[in-house]
Design a protein around this motif. Structure first.
Motif, PDB file in Angstrom:
ATOM      1  N   ARG A 196     -27.178  37.921  17.135  1.00  0.00           N
ATOM      2  CA  ARG A 196     -27.846  37.332  15.970  1.00  0.00           C
ATOM      3  C   ARG A 196     -26.864  36.499  15.143  1.00  0.00           C
ATOM      4  N   PHE A 197     -25.636  36.943  15.047  1.00  0.00           N
ATOM      5  CA  PHE A 197     -24.609  36.212  14.302  1.00  0.00           C
ATOM      6  C   PHE A 197     -23.339  36.120  15.139  1.00  0.00           C
ATOM      7  N   VAL A 198     -22.800  34.924  15.275  1.00  0.00           N
ATOM      8  CA  VAL A 198     -21.517  34.683  15.945  1.00  0.00           C
ATOM      9  C   VAL A 198     -20.783  33.625  15.124  1.00  0.00           C
ATOM     10  N   PRO A 199     -19.470  33.524  15.264  1.00  0.00           N
ATOM     11  CA  PRO A 199     -18.748  32.489  14.522  1.00  0.00           C
ATOM     12  C   PRO A 199     -19.307  31.095  14.827  1.00  0.00           C
ATOM     13  N   GLY A 200     -19.724  30.394  13.806  1.00  0.00           N
ATOM     14  CA  GLY A 200     -20.224  29.038  13.964  1.00  0.00           C
ATOM     15  C   GLY A 200     -21.698  28.910  14.300  1.00  0.00           C
ATOM     16  N   ALA A 201     -22.421  30.040  14.436  1.00  0.00           N
ATOM     17  CA  ALA A 201     -23.843  29.973  14.777  1.00  0.00           C
ATOM     18  C   ALA A 201     -24.579  31.196  14.245  1.00  0.00           C
TER      19      ALA A 201
END
Length: 88
Positions: free
Chosen positions: A18-23
């Motif tokens: 659901r959440f990653v660095p940059g997205a």
């Protein structure tokens, strides 16, 4: 997960995070049954982007390094068509 099929090609869409660095979301696309990681969808800056080496793009070692294309019906259709060609 979502399993899609075009001709002999089966493509599995699997939500990864659901959440990653940059997205704010990642979905990986796999060519079945080999489970080959062939493309990724990232939700960035309010829109989905397809990371896949379409014809005319520079060659990359991994799908996630491919050029980011805004996800449209035409772009997705072109990518699935290329995946189906390589599956045959």
């Amino acid at each position: 997960m979502l399993l899609m099929q075009q001709g002999a090609a089966r493509i599995l869409a699997e939500p990864i995070a659901r959440f990653v660095p940059g997205a704010d979301g990642v979905v990986d696309l796999y060519l079945m049954p080999a489970y080959d990681d062939i493309a990724s969808l990232y939700y960035q800056e309010g829109e989905w982007k397809l990371h896949y080496a379409l014809p005319g793009d520079l060659a990359v070692a991994h799908p996630k390094e491919g050029e980011a294309h805004p996800l449209t019906k035409e772009v997705f259709g072109a990518a699935v068509g290329e995946m189906a060609k390589h599956a045959a």
